[in-house]
Design an enzyme around this catalytic site. Structure first.
Site, PDB file in Angstrom:
ATOM      1  N   ASP A  95       0.859  -1.200   0.000  1.00 17.58           N
ATOM      2  CA  ASP A  95       0.000   0.000   0.000  1.00 17.58           C
ATOM      3  C   ASP A  95       0.895   1.249   0.000  1.00 17.58           C
ATOM      4  O   ASP A  95       0.883   2.035   0.940  1.00 17.58           O
ATOM      5  CB  ASP A  95      -0.888  -0.079   1.260  1.00 17.58           C
ATOM      6  CG  ASP A  95      -1.924   1.018   1.344  1.00 17.58           C
ATOM      7  OD1 ASP A  95      -2.061   1.802   0.390  1.00 17.58           O
ATOM      8  OD2 ASP A  95      -2.603   1.072   2.400  1.00 17.58           O
ATOM      9  N   ARG A  96       1.654   1.438  -1.090  1.00 12.48           N
ATOM     10  CA  ARG A  96       2.693   2.467  -1.114  1.00 12.48           C
ATOM     11  C   ARG A  96       2.146   3.872  -1.368  1.00 12.48           C
ATOM     12  O   ARG A  96       2.789   4.848  -1.037  1.00 12.48           O
ATOM     13  CB  ARG A  96       3.734   2.081  -2.167  1.00 12.48           C
ATOM     14  CG  ARG A  96       4.815   3.099  -2.451  1.00 12.48           C
ATOM     15  CD  ARG A  96       5.675   3.393  -1.230  1.00 12.48           C
ATOM     16  NE  ARG A  96       6.706   4.362  -1.539  1.00 12.48           N
ATOM     17  CZ  ARG A  96       6.526   5.671  -1.680  1.00 12.48           C
ATOM     18  NH1 ARG A  96       5.316   6.198  -1.559  1.00 12.48           N
ATOM     19  NH2 ARG A  96       7.540   6.463  -1.951  1.00 12.48           N
ATOM     20  N   LYS A  97       1.000   3.940  -2.033  1.00 15.21           N
ATOM     21  CA  LYS A  97       0.389   5.248  -2.359  1.00 15.21           C
ATOM     22  C   LYS A  97       1.398   6.195  -2.995  1.00 15.21           C
ATOM     23  O   LYS A  97       1.651   7.300  -2.502  1.00 15.21           O
ATOM     24  CB  LYS A  97      -0.230   5.898  -1.121  1.00 15.21           C
ATOM     25  CG  LYS A  97      -1.318   5.074  -0.456  1.00 15.21           C
ATOM     26  CD  LYS A  97      -2.018   5.845   0.645  1.00 15.21           C
ATOM     27  CE  LYS A  97      -3.087   5.043   1.340  1.00 15.21           C
ATOM     28  NZ  LYS A  97      -2.580   3.986   2.233  1.00 15.21           N
ATOM     29  N   ALA A  99       2.920   9.049  -5.231  1.00 18.14           N
ATOM     30  CA  ALA A  99       2.258  10.341  -5.469  1.00 18.14           C
ATOM     31  C   ALA A  99       3.166  11.361  -6.150  1.00 18.14           C
ATOM     32  O   ALA A  99       2.918  12.559  -6.057  1.00 18.14           O
ATOM     33  CB  ALA A  99       1.749  10.908  -4.137  1.00 18.14           C
ATOM     34  N   ASP A 100       4.222  10.900  -6.860  1.00 18.45           N
ATOM     35  CA  ASP A 100       5.165  11.871  -7.425  1.00 18.45           C
ATOM     36  C   ASP A 100       5.139  11.825  -8.954  1.00 18.45           C
ATOM     37  O   ASP A 100       4.354  11.085  -9.544  1.00 18.45           O
ATOM     38  CB  ASP A 100       6.567  11.576  -6.863  1.00 18.45           C
ATOM     39  CG  ASP A 100       7.362  12.857  -6.631  1.00 18.45           C
ATOM     40  OD1 ASP A 100       7.298  13.765  -7.505  1.00 18.45           O
ATOM     41  OD2 ASP A 100       8.056  12.948  -5.605  1.00 18.45           O
ATOM     42  N   ASN A 103       9.013  10.022 -13.358  1.00 18.69           N
ATOM     43  CA  ASN A 103      10.417   9.618 -13.211  1.00 18.69           C
ATOM     44  C   ASN A 103      10.736   9.211 -11.775  1.00 18.69           C
ATOM     45  O   ASN A 103      11.419   8.212 -11.534  1.00 18.69           O
ATOM     46  CB  ASN A 103      11.325  10.772 -13.660  1.00 18.69           C
ATOM     47  CG  ASN A 103      12.790  10.384 -13.609  1.00 18.69           C
ATOM     48  OD1 ASN A 103      13.208   9.445 -14.289  1.00 18.69           O
ATOM     49  ND2 ASN A 103      13.560  11.067 -12.771  1.00 18.69           N
ATOM     50  N   SER A 155     -11.125   6.474   2.986  1.00 17.05           N
ATOM     51  CA  SER A 155     -12.087   6.177   4.059  1.00 17.05           C
ATOM     52  C   SER A 155     -12.077   7.225   5.167  1.00 17.05           C
ATOM     53  O   SER A 155     -12.975   7.243   6.008  1.00 17.05           O
ATOM     54  CB  SER A 155     -11.759   4.816   4.674  1.00 17.05           C
ATOM     55  OG  SER A 155     -10.490   4.833   5.292  1.00 17.05           O
ATOM     56  N   GLN A 219     -10.305   7.760  10.929  1.00 14.25           N
ATOM     57  CA  GLN A 219     -10.734   6.541  10.222  1.00 14.25           C
ATOM     58  C   GLN A 219     -12.227   6.320  10.465  1.00 14.25           C
ATOM     59  O   GLN A 219     -12.724   6.577  11.571  1.00 14.25           O
ATOM     60  CB  GLN A 219      -9.936   5.328  10.719  1.00 14.25           C
ATOM     61  CG  GLN A 219     -10.329   3.998  10.118  1.00 14.25           C
ATOM     62  CD  GLN A 219     -10.032   3.881   8.623  1.00 14.25           C
ATOM     63  OE1 GLN A 219     -10.592   4.619   7.815  1.00 14.25           O
ATOM     64  NE2 GLN A 219      -9.136   2.982   8.255  1.00 14.25           N
ATOM     65  N   ARG A 240      -6.772  -3.358  11.972  1.00 13.31           N
ATOM     66  CA  ARG A 240      -6.821  -3.537  13.424  1.00 13.31           C
ATOM     67  C   ARG A 240      -7.963  -4.426  13.886  1.00 13.31           C
ATOM     68  O   ARG A 240      -7.841  -5.109  14.906  1.00 13.31           O
ATOM     69  CB  ARG A 240      -6.888  -2.156  14.110  1.00 13.31           C
ATOM     70  CG  ARG A 240      -5.565  -1.420  14.078  1.00 13.31           C
ATOM     71  CD  ARG A 240      -5.725   0.065  14.384  1.00 13.31           C
ATOM     72  NE  ARG A 240      -6.333   0.778  13.260  1.00 13.31           N
ATOM     73  CZ  ARG A 240      -6.583   2.087  13.241  1.00 13.31           C
ATOM     74  NH1 ARG A 240      -6.280   2.822  14.287  1.00 13.31           N
ATOM     75  NH2 ARG A 240      -7.118   2.652  12.168  1.00 13.31           N
TER      76      ARG A 240
END
Ligand code: 5IU
Length: 274
Positions: A95-97, A99-100, A103, A155, A219, A240
């Site tokens: 789950d790296r998400k 966002a750049d 390159n 979420s 959350q 959790r």
């Protein structure tokens, strides 16, 4: 509104139509194991992660990691989680998400201390930077048979991924085509409007819990039935609610089975089987 076509099909029939190897494998696992449950293992040492995975592995179609929170992340950890994914039959989702710009994400995906593309079957990215983020990640991921989700919704309370932003995420995925982008992180069937003939996105949904309405940091939780039956999503992501349950090893196993059964019952209900 009529139901989204993907929500009226079985996971098995959807598996046949997918060309991306990771999406195909995932849908096959879901059918075989009768599981639309992904456990999010947000603990901070390699051994703790592996312990949770050994406990829940039988019940899940996918395990979600955050490799940057593991204090002793190593090649040995990667080897073991990969071995468990083969043995226990689940997909690994980092789950790296990302966002750049294209390159930079190419380097973040292939290199550094985590070399995510080398072990994670599925990862995700924010559409914020525009389509270059997809082409950058695809240049690394496609030759390895990997897959990508775009974050179309979140979420957490008062997040900004709504309305126009969500619609643009879906448009970006449609323009990229199904070779690498296989779906979304979303709370609902965001691909309901303007579905193209033959398209089939996987919608994966965090913010699932049976014991509480949320946490102190925004959350928000819904039940497996609300997510799969009411909202037409495909995979429930639970953290959790499963690994955090008190009562030891057996209790974690039991809780994973409980979510698996609830998620599967909601899927069968949506197919009209019960
Ligand atoms: N996660 C969310 N919400 C989101 C996205 C990701 O909760 O919108 I995008 C991640 C964060 C955590 C897991 O790794 O899913 C949910 O964990 P809990 O079930 O413990 O809340």
């Amino acid at each position: 509104m009529s139901p989204h076509p993907s929500t009226t099909k079985t996971y098995a029939s959807r598996a046949e139509l997918h060309s991306n190897p990771t999406a195909k494998r995932l849908l096959g696992i879901m059918e075989r194991k009768q599981s639309n449950l992904c456990v999010s293992v947000d603990v901070t040492t390699a051994e703790e992660v592996l312990e949770v995975v050994r406990r829940v592995g039988k019940s899940v179609c996918m395990v979600k990691t955050h490799c940057d929170i593991i204090s002793d992340f190593s090649k040995a950890f990667v080897d073991e989680i990969t071995r468990l994914s083969d043995e226990m039959d689940f997909i690994i989702f980092e789950d790296r998400k990302f966002a750049d710009i294209g390159n930079t994400v190419t380097l973040q995906y292939a290199s550094g201390s985590h070399t995510i593309a080398s072990w994670s079957h599925l990862t995700n990215a924010h559409p914020l930077p525009g389509p270059g983020i997809i082409s950058g990640l695809a240049s690394v991921g496609v030759p390895l048979g990997r897959a990508l989700l775009l974050l179309a919704e979140m979420s957490s309370k008062d997040n900004l991924a709504t309305g126009h932003y969500t619609r643009e995420a879906v448009r970006m995925a449609r323009e990229a085509g199904p070779e690498f982008v296989v779906g979304f992180i979303a709370m609902s069937r965001v691909d309901q409007e303007g579905a193209k003939e033959g398209e089939d996105f996987l919608v994966m949904t965090p913010g699932v819990g049976l014991h509480s309405a949320g946490d102190k940091m925004g959350q928000q939780y819904r039940t497996p039935r609300e997510v799969v039956y009411d909202s037409g999503c495909d995979v429930i992501i639970v953290g959790r609610g499963i690994y955090g349950i008190k009562g030891g090893e057996e209790k974690v196993k039991e809780e994973a089975e409980r979510y698996r059964k609830e998620g599967w019952a909601a899927y069968e209900e949506r197919l009209g089987r019960k």
